[in-house]
Design a protein around this motif. Structure first.
Motif, short mmCIF file in Angstrom:
data_model
loop_
_atom_site.label_atom_id
_atom_site.label_comp_id
_atom_site.label_asym_id
_atom_site.label_seq_id
_atom_site.Cartn_x
_atom_site.Cartn_y
_atom_site.Cartn_z
N ALA A 416 0.83 -1.21 0.00
CA ALA A 416 0.00 0.00 0.00
C ALA A 416 0.86 1.26 0.00
O ALA A 416 1.97 1.28 0.54
N GLY A 417 0.37 2.32 -0.63
CA GLY A 417 1.08 3.59 -0.65
C GLY A 417 1.18 4.20 0.74
O GLY A 417 0.25 4.11 1.54
N GLN A 418 2.31 4.84 1.01
CA GLN A 418 2.57 5.41 2.33
C GLN A 418 2.37 6.92 2.38
O GLN A 418 2.50 7.52 3.45
N GLY A 419 2.11 7.55 1.23
CA GLY A 419 1.93 8.99 1.21
C GLY A 419 3.16 9.72 1.73
O GLY A 419 4.29 9.38 1.37
N GLU A 420 2.97 10.73 2.57
CA GLU A 420 4.10 11.49 3.11
C GLU A 420 5.00 10.64 4.01
O GLU A 420 6.16 10.97 4.22
N ASN A 421 4.48 9.54 4.54
CA ASN A 421 5.28 8.65 5.37
C ASN A 421 6.29 7.84 4.56
O ASN A 421 7.11 7.13 5.14
N SER A 422 6.23 7.95 3.24
CA SER A 422 7.16 7.17 2.41
C SER A 422 8.62 7.50 2.72
O SER A 422 9.48 6.62 2.71
N ILE A 423 8.89 8.77 3.03
CA ILE A 423 10.27 9.15 3.32
C ILE A 423 10.76 8.50 4.62
O ILE A 423 11.93 8.14 4.76
N ARG A 424 9.86 8.31 5.58
CA ARG A 424 10.22 7.68 6.85
C ARG A 424 10.70 6.24 6.62
O ARG A 424 11.77 5.85 7.09
N TYR A 425 9.92 5.47 5.88
CA TYR A 425 10.25 4.06 5.72
C TYR A 425 11.39 3.85 4.72
O TYR A 425 12.17 2.90 4.86
N ALA A 426 11.51 4.73 3.73
CA ALA A 426 12.65 4.64 2.81
C ALA A 426 13.95 4.84 3.58
O ALA A 426 14.94 4.12 3.37
N LEU A 427 13.97 5.80 4.50
CA LEU A 427 15.17 6.05 5.31
C LEU A 427 15.42 4.92 6.31
O LEU A 427 16.55 4.48 6.48
N LEU A 428 14.36 4.45 6.96
CA LEU A 428 14.52 3.40 7.97
C LEU A 428 15.15 2.15 7.37
O LEU A 428 16.15 1.63 7.89
N TYR A 429 14.59 1.65 6.28
CA TYR A 429 15.11 0.41 5.70
C TYR A 429 16.52 0.59 5.14
O TYR A 429 17.38 -0.27 5.29
N THR A 430 16.76 1.73 4.49
CA THR A 430 18.07 1.97 3.89
C THR A 430 19.16 2.05 4.96
O THR A 430 20.23 1.42 4.83
N VAL A 431 18.92 2.81 6.01
CA VAL A 431 19.95 3.02 7.03
C VAL A 431 20.20 1.76 7.86
O VAL A 431 21.36 1.36 8.08
N ALA A 432 19.15 1.10 8.32
CA ALA A 432 19.32 -0.08 9.17
C ALA A 432 20.02 -1.22 8.43
O ALA A 432 20.97 -1.83 8.95
N LEU A 433 19.58 -1.51 7.22
CA LEU A 433 20.19 -2.60 6.46
C LEU A 433 21.61 -2.23 6.00
O LEU A 433 22.52 -3.07 6.01
N GLY A 434 21.82 -0.97 5.61
CA GLY A 434 23.16 -0.54 5.20
C GLY A 434 24.16 -0.63 6.33
O GLY A 434 25.31 -1.05 6.14
N ALA A 435 23.75 -0.26 7.54
CA ALA A 435 24.65 -0.32 8.70
C ALA A 435 25.02 -1.76 9.03
O ALA A 435 26.18 -2.07 9.35
N ALA A 436 24.05 -2.67 8.96
CA ALA A 436 24.33 -4.08 9.25
C ALA A 436 25.31 -4.66 8.24
O ALA A 436 26.25 -5.39 8.60
N TRP A 437 25.12 -4.35 6.98
CA TRP A 437 26.00 -4.85 5.91
C TRP A 437 27.41 -4.27 6.07
O TRP A 437 28.41 -4.97 5.91
N SER A 438 27.51 -2.99 6.39
CA SER A 438 28.81 -2.35 6.59
C SER A 438 29.57 -3.00 7.74
O SER A 438 30.78 -3.26 7.65
#
Length: 470
Positions: A416-438
């Motif tokens: 489902a579309g997240q509207g203005e909340n899309s930026i929240r979840y795009a940042l959450l998934y990118t940062v958390a997964l990127g930090a674990a991989w690093s």
């Protein structure tokens, strides 16, 4: 401990004296720090201006990511290689002064752009100029300070990242709200021209490889550095690729940069859209958090490494790996917390821990290569960090945010579309997964660190054999 990291000694066996006095070495480091602060002010001023630019030109988040990240990173990363190649033989001070003139002028010209195309082209110009800053600066700092103090010195230089970012946020937010986003570019760009003159007139060029040529008289060391063959980029890059430590550390740093630049560029849009902050207040609060937590984290990363790595050199990789990994739970709280001021306070911890990788990563890269390769090795590291991180991070977050905004279907599953909340979840998934991989790659790099330092020592001694491939 491998020979490359031993305390430099002269022919008599006593520790070698620095080429310059303590006072001048500190002045040189302070001046280079000032240059790097201006570098990041001019680079990061766009982050607090993005929402105003988006509204004026009617841009998507994907286009914002291209402007702030990709347009800058492609030329910044690739041009760093030929500039560093010259810096490994030429006068590094002059390279830095000229580069400062170019990027300062191009920063100011961004304020005159009347279309998104022209704005993107001037952003490319900033990247062209800034390509000439860090590789020669890293090389000079490595000649001003001995190996057992380099992580701290390079960490102090790297403090320009959070300091410049903080000043850009605080000044840019106020100027945007009270004067205009175009004027912000002009106001922060022009002072760099005066600083370039100060660099050219007062920064002295140190002898290349001063501490590594510890058994030679001063004149002989200077002549040897001048007569040393210029290493080709392919030779430097080929040597670095034979070192698993560098491959893992550079990729770990690139992932750090990927989520760091992605989250940094969209931090202001996140707080404006999700938490309703105004530019002046947001710029001040984000600037204070970035300046305090970022500076403390960068300094602690270098300072702690210099104090514990004498026990085991693998702390150059272990420390950034540990600091990155333990920040992941707080990252999740930061993006999901509903109250804006508590969310900002939570951000202090991941910014502090996420900044600790800079000093150890830069110092380790300098330690893995002979002095004649240092500027180019730094440029190779920055090429990897910035093409993947600066070039890909903001672009990916912008694309991901646009995707989540309207919703999508994949393998028969509808999101489902997240509207203005899309930026929240795009940042959450990118940062958390990127930090674990690093984190994973820092620990993998630690496994081969000691052997790769010995490979560097063999190259310095003229060993005909290639480093062992692992």
């Amino acid at each position: 401990m491998p020979p490359a990291e031993a305390v430099p000694r002269n022919a008599a066996g006593s520790p070698r004296e620095p080429e310059f006095g303590v006072r001048y070495s500190r002045y040189a480091l302070g001046l280079l720090l000032a240059v790097y602060i201006v570098n990041f002010i001019d680079r990061r001023i766009v982050t607090i201006l993005l929402e105003a630019i988006r509204e004026e030109f009617g841009l998507s988040d994907f286009q914002l990511g291209f402007f702030s990240g990709t347009a800058f990173a492609i030329f910044y990363s690739t041009l760093g290689i030929p500039i560093a190649r010259y810096a490994d033989r030429g006068v590094r001070r002059n390279v830095i002064a000229l580069a400062l003139c170019v990027w300062s002028a191009m920063t100011a010209l961004q304020g005159l752009a009347r279309s998104f195309t022209v704005l993107a082209l001037t952003r490319i110009g900033v990247g062209v100029g800034e390509a000439g800053c860090t590789p020669p600066a890293h090389s000079m700092i490595s000649d001003f300070f001995p190996p057992n103090r380099r992580a701290t010195a390079l960490a102090i230089y790297a403090m320009g990242i959070p300091l410049g970012g903080a000043l850009a946020l605080m000044a840019g937010g106020w100027i945007r709200e009270n004067i205009g986003w175009r004027e912000a570019f002009v106001i922060v760009g022009l002072p760099g021209l005066l600083l370039a003159l100060l660099v050219r007139l007062t920064l002295r060029e140190p002898t290349r490889g001063w501490f590594e040529s510890a058994t030679q008289p001063v004149a002989a060391a200077a002549n040897a550095a001048a007569d040393a063959p210029r290493e080709s980029f392919w030779k430097v890059g080929g040597f670095l690729l034979t070192l698993p430590t560098f491959v893992h550390i550079s990729f770990a740093g690139a992932l750090h940069a990927f989520y760091g630049y992605g989250s940094g560029d969209f931090a202001a849009p996140f707080f404006e859209r999700i938490h309703g902050f105004k530019p002046t207040e947001l710029g001040l609060l984000l600037g204070l958090m970035t300046g305090s937590a970022g500076v403390l984290g960068v300094f602690l990363g270098g300072w702690l490494t210099d104090r514990i790595a004498h026990r085991d050199l693998r702390w150059f990789a272990w420390l950034p790996g540990i600091s990155t990994g333990i920040g992941i739970p707080v990252i999740c709280l930061f993006y999901l917390w509903p109250e804006r001021y508590t969310a900002l306070a939570l951000g202090f911890v991941p910014v502090l821990l996420g900044s600790m990788y800079l000093g150890p990563t830069f110092a380790l890269t300098q330690a893995l290569v002979p002095p004649r390769m240092r500027a180019q090795a730094s440029a190779v590291l920055l090429l990897v960090l910035n093409l993947i991180g600066l070039g890909g991070g903001p672009q990916f977050v912008g694309w991901f945010s646009d995707l989540l905004r309207g919703g999508f279907s994949i393998f028969g599953l509808t999101v489902a579309g997240q509207g203005e909340n899309s930026i929240r979840y795009a940042l959450l998934y990118t940062v958390a997964l990127g930090a674990a991989w690093s984190t994973l790659h820092y620990f993998l790099g630690a496994r081969t660190l000691l052997r790769d330092l010995n490979a560097k020592a063999a190259l310095e001694q003229g060993s005909p054999g290639e480093p062992e491939r692992r």
